[in-house]
Design an enzyme around this catalytic site. Structure first.
Site, short mmCIF file in Angstrom:
data_model
loop_
_atom_site.label_atom_id
_atom_site.label_comp_id
_atom_site.label_asym_id
_atom_site.label_seq_id
_atom_site.Cartn_x
_atom_site.Cartn_y
_atom_site.Cartn_z
CE LYS A 16 -3.87 -2.33 0.71
NZ LYS A 16 -4.33 -2.95 -0.53
CE LYS A 66 10.03 -4.42 6.87
NZ LYS A 66 9.12 -4.29 8.01
CG ASN A 87 10.40 0.75 7.99
OD1 ASN A 87 11.22 1.57 8.38
ND2 ASN A 87 9.11 0.90 8.19
N GLY A 129 10.15 -11.96 17.28
CA GLY A 129 10.78 -11.87 15.96
C GLY A 129 11.05 -10.43 15.60
CB ALA A 131 6.85 -7.61 14.44
CG ASN A 151 8.81 -15.91 21.17
OD1 ASN A 151 7.83 -15.76 20.43
ND2 ASN A 151 9.97 -16.36 20.73
CE LYS A 156 12.91 -15.85 17.29
NZ LYS A 156 12.03 -16.46 16.27
N GLY A 244 -3.31 -3.45 12.48
CA GLY A 244 -2.14 -2.63 12.23
C GLY A 244 -2.25 -1.63 11.09
P1 ATR Z 1 10.00 -12.08 11.71
O1 ATR Z 1 11.39 -11.82 12.14
O2 ATR Z 1 9.73 -11.88 10.26
O3 ATR Z 1 9.00 -11.39 12.60
P2 ATR Z 1 10.23 -14.59 12.94
O4 ATR Z 1 11.57 -14.26 13.43
O5 ATR Z 1 10.02 -15.94 12.34
O6 ATR Z 1 9.72 -13.62 11.85
O7 ATR Z 1 9.22 -14.34 14.16
C1 ATR Z 1 7.93 -14.80 14.16
C2 ATR Z 1 7.41 -14.74 15.60
O8 ATR Z 1 6.10 -15.27 15.63
C3 ATR Z 1 8.22 -15.56 16.57
O9 ATR Z 1 8.19 -14.94 17.83
C4 ATR Z 1 7.46 -16.88 16.60
O10 ATR Z 1 7.65 -17.61 17.79
P3 ATR Z 1 8.96 -18.54 17.97
O11 ATR Z 1 10.12 -17.62 18.14
O12 ATR Z 1 8.69 -19.35 19.18
O13 ATR Z 1 9.04 -19.35 16.71
C5 ATR Z 1 6.07 -16.35 16.55
N1 ATR Z 1 5.05 -17.33 16.08
C6 ATR Z 1 4.82 -17.74 14.82
N2 ATR Z 1 3.76 -18.57 14.76
C7 ATR Z 1 3.31 -18.69 16.04
C8 ATR Z 1 2.24 -19.40 16.65
N3 ATR Z 1 1.40 -20.17 15.94
N4 ATR Z 1 2.06 -19.26 17.98
C9 ATR Z 1 2.88 -18.49 18.73
N5 ATR Z 1 3.92 -17.79 18.19
C10 ATR Z 1 4.13 -17.89 16.87
#
Ligand code: ATR
Length: 278
Positions: A16, A66, A87, A129, A131, A151, A156, A244
């Site tokens: 967008k 990014k 970004n 992650g 975000a 988390n 992490k 968001g």
């Molecule tokens: P990005 O850096 O693009 O945000 P990422 O590093 O893969 O992507 O982070 C995704 C986040 O969503 C992580 O905190 C992940 O949890 P884990 O670190 O335990 O993997 C979280 N996440 C994704 N799917 C999830 C789910 N179904 N339930 C809970 N947390 C989830």
């Protein structure tokens, strides 16, 4: 001469950003053109270089570039460095300056548009992650009473807390982290879903007891309607839910001001892009 800006990602047709920045240019009377570029997966740096060589002044960067964009920058501002991602890039002479406006965009949406001041509040961030990394510093600057990170992979979240403690002197236990279940006995004023769970139609295992009637439940993903997280929040009695879209529009306003020195009004664009939460 018309100044050139662009968003780069792959895929990019969903973005967008051209709509938003074109609206800002019109409303502020700035002479600029903003386009979308599909960056080759194996040729990001070359695509940025070509855009600069053609007179580009700045770029927004979206998935999956990014992190690469931060590596390519010659000046990495603190928010981008801590987020480990950028970004927004600005081209000034030989310099490529990187910032990250996602976190401040989110803070501005919560405080200015949704009317929830963060100072003194108890905030729960779900996920550890990219975000969440991008949000930590802007949130802490608002001086909440507590910023908790939950988390699935607790290590992490611990790394994020450690990285922040390396940069900022934090008083007491303002920044904590743990597994979802660790927060089952606590109520929060603001709960933010910064996981990628909603993109897969999944629900992060946040205990329903964390929500109260006055909790703001905020889904960082936008345009997906009532996600499993927002539905849980409503079922738990939470009266204020948001996605968001405002964060997206506000981060764009920050980038626009950084590039052009003029602050655009965001109200009309948020209205235009809002998808009902049903
Ligand atoms: P990005 O850096 O693009 O945000 P990422 O590093 O893969 O992507 O982070 C995704 C986040 O969503 C992580 O905190 C992940 O949890 P884990 O670190 O335990 O993997 C979280 N996440 C994704 N799917 C999830 C789910 N179904 N339930 C809970 N947390 C989830």
């Amino acid at each position: 001469m018309t100044d050139r800006y662009a968003v780069i990602g792959n895929p990019i047709s969903q973005s967008k950003s051209p709509l938003i920045h074109t609206a800002y240019a019109r409303s502020t009377g700035q002479d600029l053109a903003y386009t979308a570029i599909e960056g080759p997966l194996d040729g990001f740096a070359g695509a940025v270089q070509a855009f600069r060589a053609a007179g580009g002044r700045g770029m927004n960067v979206t998935a999956p570039f990014k992190l690469q964009a931060l590596e390519l920058a010659t000046v990495k501002l603190e928010r981008a460095e801590l987020a480990g991602a950028t970004n927004a890039l600005k081209f000034e002479g030989d310099e490529v300056i990187a910032d990250n406006f996602d976190g401040i965009g989110l803070v501005n949406d919560i405080q200015r548009n949704l009317g929830v001041a963060l100072a003194g509040k108890r905030v729960l961030l779900l996920g550890a992650g990219g975000a969440t990394r991008g949000c930590l510093l802007p949130f802490l600057e608002q001086e909440p009473a507590l910023l908790a990170i939950a988390n699935r992979t607790v290590s992490k979240a611990e790394s994020l807390v450690q990285a922040l403690r390396g940069r900022r002197k934090l008083h007491g236990d303002i920044l904590v982290c743990g597994a979802y279940g660790d927060f089952g006995h606590e109520r929060f004023d603001v709960i933010l879903n910064a996981t990628s769970a909603s993109l897969k139609g999944e629900l992060p295992p946040v205990p329903a007891s964390c929500f109260g009637p006055d909790t703001l439940a905020y889904e960082l993903v936008y345009g997906k309607g009532l996600t499993p997280f927002l539905r849980l929040a409503q079922q738990a009695g939470c009266r204020q839910v948001a996605d968001g879209v405002g964060m997206l529009v506000e981060q764009a306003a920050e980038a626009f001001e950084w590039w052009r020195g003029v602050r655009p009004d965001t109200t009309a664009v948020i209205q235009q892009l809002t998808v009902p939460l049903v």
